[in-house]
Design a protein around this motif. Structure first.
Motif, mmCIF file in Angstrom:
data_model
loop_
_atom_site.group_PDB
_atom_site.id
_atom_site.type_symbol
_atom_site.label_atom_id
_atom_site.label_comp_id
_atom_site.label_asym_id
_atom_site.label_seq_id
_atom_site.Cartn_x
_atom_site.Cartn_y
_atom_site.Cartn_z
ATOM 1 N N ALA A 98 44.631 46.556 47.429
ATOM 2 C CA ALA A 98 44.093 45.658 46.408
ATOM 3 C C ALA A 98 45.003 44.456 46.230
ATOM 4 O O ALA A 98 46.220 44.558 46.383
ATOM 5 C CB ALA A 98 43.970 46.411 45.085
ATOM 6 N N ARG A 99 44.413 43.339 45.931
ATOM 7 C CA ARG A 99 45.143 42.125 45.580
ATOM 8 C C ARG A 99 44.905 41.868 44.097
ATOM 9 O O ARG A 99 43.787 42.017 43.596
ATOM 10 C CB ARG A 99 44.659 40.928 46.394
ATOM 11 C CG ARG A 99 44.806 41.106 47.884
ATOM 12 C CD ARG A 99 46.249 40.827 48.284
ATOM 13 N NE ARG A 99 46.353 40.761 49.730
ATOM 14 C CZ ARG A 99 47.079 41.618 50.439
ATOM 15 N NH1 ARG A 99 47.727 42.589 49.846
ATOM 16 N NH2 ARG A 99 47.181 41.493 51.728
ATOM 17 N N LYS A 100 45.921 41.463 43.398
ATOM 18 C CA LYS A 100 45.809 41.180 41.969
ATOM 19 C C LYS A 100 46.028 39.689 41.719
ATOM 20 O O LYS A 100 46.898 39.069 42.311
ATOM 21 C CB LYS A 100 46.884 41.939 41.178
ATOM 22 C CG LYS A 100 46.845 43.433 41.374
ATOM 23 C CD LYS A 100 46.096 44.092 40.274
ATOM 24 C CE LYS A 100 46.198 45.586 40.382
ATOM 25 N NZ LYS A 100 44.916 46.218 40.436
ATOM 26 N N VAL A 142 53.623 42.458 29.686
ATOM 27 C CA VAL A 142 52.758 42.574 30.862
ATOM 28 C C VAL A 142 51.434 43.136 30.358
ATOM 29 O O VAL A 142 51.419 44.156 29.673
ATOM 30 C CB VAL A 142 53.331 43.514 31.947
ATOM 31 C CG1 VAL A 142 52.352 43.655 33.105
ATOM 32 C CG2 VAL A 142 54.687 43.031 32.434
ATOM 33 N N ASP A 143 50.348 42.444 30.685
ATOM 34 C CA ASP A 143 49.021 42.874 30.252
ATOM 35 C C ASP A 143 48.140 43.043 31.482
ATOM 36 O O ASP A 143 47.949 42.091 32.239
ATOM 37 C CB ASP A 143 48.418 41.825 29.314
ATOM 38 C CG ASP A 143 47.090 42.238 28.693
ATOM 39 O OD1 ASP A 143 46.681 43.409 28.825
ATOM 40 O OD2 ASP A 143 46.453 41.357 28.065
ATOM 41 N N TRP A 144 47.622 44.267 31.681
ATOM 42 C CA TRP A 144 46.642 44.477 32.738
ATOM 43 C C TRP A 144 45.280 44.131 32.162
ATOM 44 O O TRP A 144 44.861 44.677 31.146
ATOM 45 C CB TRP A 144 46.638 45.926 33.237
ATOM 46 C CG TRP A 144 45.584 46.137 34.275
ATOM 47 C CD1 TRP A 144 45.672 45.802 35.597
ATOM 48 C CD2 TRP A 144 44.283 46.695 34.087
ATOM 49 N NE1 TRP A 144 44.500 46.117 36.239
ATOM 50 C CE2 TRP A 144 43.625 46.669 35.330
ATOM 51 C CE3 TRP A 144 43.608 47.201 32.988
ATOM 52 C CZ2 TRP A 144 42.333 47.144 35.514
ATOM 53 C CZ3 TRP A 144 42.318 47.671 33.160
ATOM 54 C CH2 TRP A 144 41.694 47.647 34.412
ATOM 55 N N VAL A 145 44.609 43.172 32.811
ATOM 56 C CA VAL A 145 43.308 42.694 32.351
ATOM 57 C C VAL A 145 42.240 43.240 33.296
ATOM 58 O O VAL A 145 42.300 43.004 34.508
ATOM 59 C CB VAL A 145 43.269 41.153 32.330
ATOM 60 C CG1 VAL A 145 41.920 40.656 31.837
ATOM 61 C CG2 VAL A 145 44.415 40.611 31.475
ATOM 62 N N TRP A 160 35.578 37.596 37.745
ATOM 63 C CA TRP A 160 36.987 37.785 38.061
ATOM 64 C C TRP A 160 37.346 39.249 38.315
ATOM 65 O O TRP A 160 36.903 40.136 37.594
ATOM 66 C CB TRP A 160 37.861 37.267 36.909
ATOM 67 C CG TRP A 160 37.611 35.824 36.620
ATOM 68 C CD1 TRP A 160 36.949 35.316 35.541
ATOM 69 C CD2 TRP A 160 38.009 34.709 37.405
ATOM 70 N NE1 TRP A 160 36.917 33.955 35.608
ATOM 71 C CE2 TRP A 160 37.563 33.550 36.741
ATOM 72 C CE3 TRP A 160 38.696 34.574 38.602
ATOM 73 C CZ2 TRP A 160 37.780 32.270 37.242
ATOM 74 C CZ3 TRP A 160 38.918 33.299 39.102
ATOM 75 C CH2 TRP A 160 38.458 32.172 38.423
ATOM 76 N N ASP A 161 38.195 39.471 39.314
ATOM 77 C CA ASP A 161 38.796 40.779 39.526
ATOM 78 C C ASP A 161 39.849 41.007 38.446
ATOM 79 O O ASP A 161 40.125 40.130 37.621
ATOM 80 C CB ASP A 161 39.474 40.844 40.902
ATOM 81 C CG ASP A 161 38.471 40.852 42.052
ATOM 82 O OD1 ASP A 161 37.325 41.285 41.838
ATOM 83 O OD2 ASP A 161 38.846 40.431 43.155
ATOM 84 N N ASP A 162 40.486 42.168 38.501
ATOM 85 C CA ASP A 162 41.526 42.440 37.507
ATOM 86 C C ASP A 162 42.720 41.513 37.716
ATOM 87 O O ASP A 162 42.826 40.821 38.727
ATOM 88 C CB ASP A 162 41.925 43.911 37.503
ATOM 89 C CG ASP A 162 42.610 44.367 38.772
ATOM 90 O OD1 ASP A 162 42.455 43.749 39.830
ATOM 91 O OD2 ASP A 162 43.320 45.388 38.711
#
Length: 172
Positions: free
Chosen positions: A23-25, A88-91, A97-99
């Motif tokens: 996966a790419r973030k 740090v916030d995981w969206v 949009w991806d995460d």
């Protein structure tokens, strides 16, 4: 058949194939930057509604803290120093949009002379204002507002905050 690490060329090709499947973030890197009165710098982007904290998106293979430094240089003509990570916030994926991983760093306090003359340096921003924390938070979109509040708590009592869509995951 899986290659062995002693065959460097085959091993690197094998690892590259695995890397291509990972996966790419997307990564954003913003800062909390204050003036000598403790007000928070906020910026008004021209390409979307609402105000933001200064910063932006990391480029491919760019570390988040360097992305923040680069963005403030490009958009505001500032050479900042990152003091530490605050949030740090995981969206989660949303809309097209991806995460994403959203970082907020402490960039310290600007001197009164620099803060008084601060202006946008490119077309991505129309305004840059130092505002008291409640006013700054009120101008931000909801998810970024919760990130700012978490960042201010981290500034006050030291631990870095981890969020999940703007909330502490153990409180969701």
């Amino acid at each position: 058949m899986r290659p062995v690490p002693t065959d460097a060329e085959a091993w690197n090709a094998y690892l590259a194939e695995g890397n291509a499947k990972q996966a790419r973030k997307r990564v954003s890197a913003d800062v909390v930057l204050r003036d000598d009165r403790g007000r928070i710098l906020t910026v008004n982007p021209t390409y979307k509604d609402g105000w933001d904290l200064p910063g932006g998106m990391a480029e491919a293979n760019e570390p988040p803290h360097r992305a923040a430094v680069r963005e403030l240089g490009e958009e505001l003509g500032l050479a900042i120093t990152i003091n530490r990570l605050l949030v740090v916030d995981w969206v989660a994926p949303h809309g097209p949009w991806d995460d994403q991983l959203a970082f907020i760093f402490d960039a310290g306090t600007l001197s009164p002379g620099i803060a008084a003359t601060l202006r946008p340096h490119d077309a991505e921003l129309s305004e840059a204002l130092f505002l008291p924390a409640p006013e700054a938070a009120a101008r931000l979109r909801p998810r970024q507002r919760t990130r700012l509040r978490a960042a201010l708590r981290a500034l006050g009592d030291d631990p870095t905050r981890y969020l999940h869509n703007g909330e502490e995951p153990w409180q969701i």
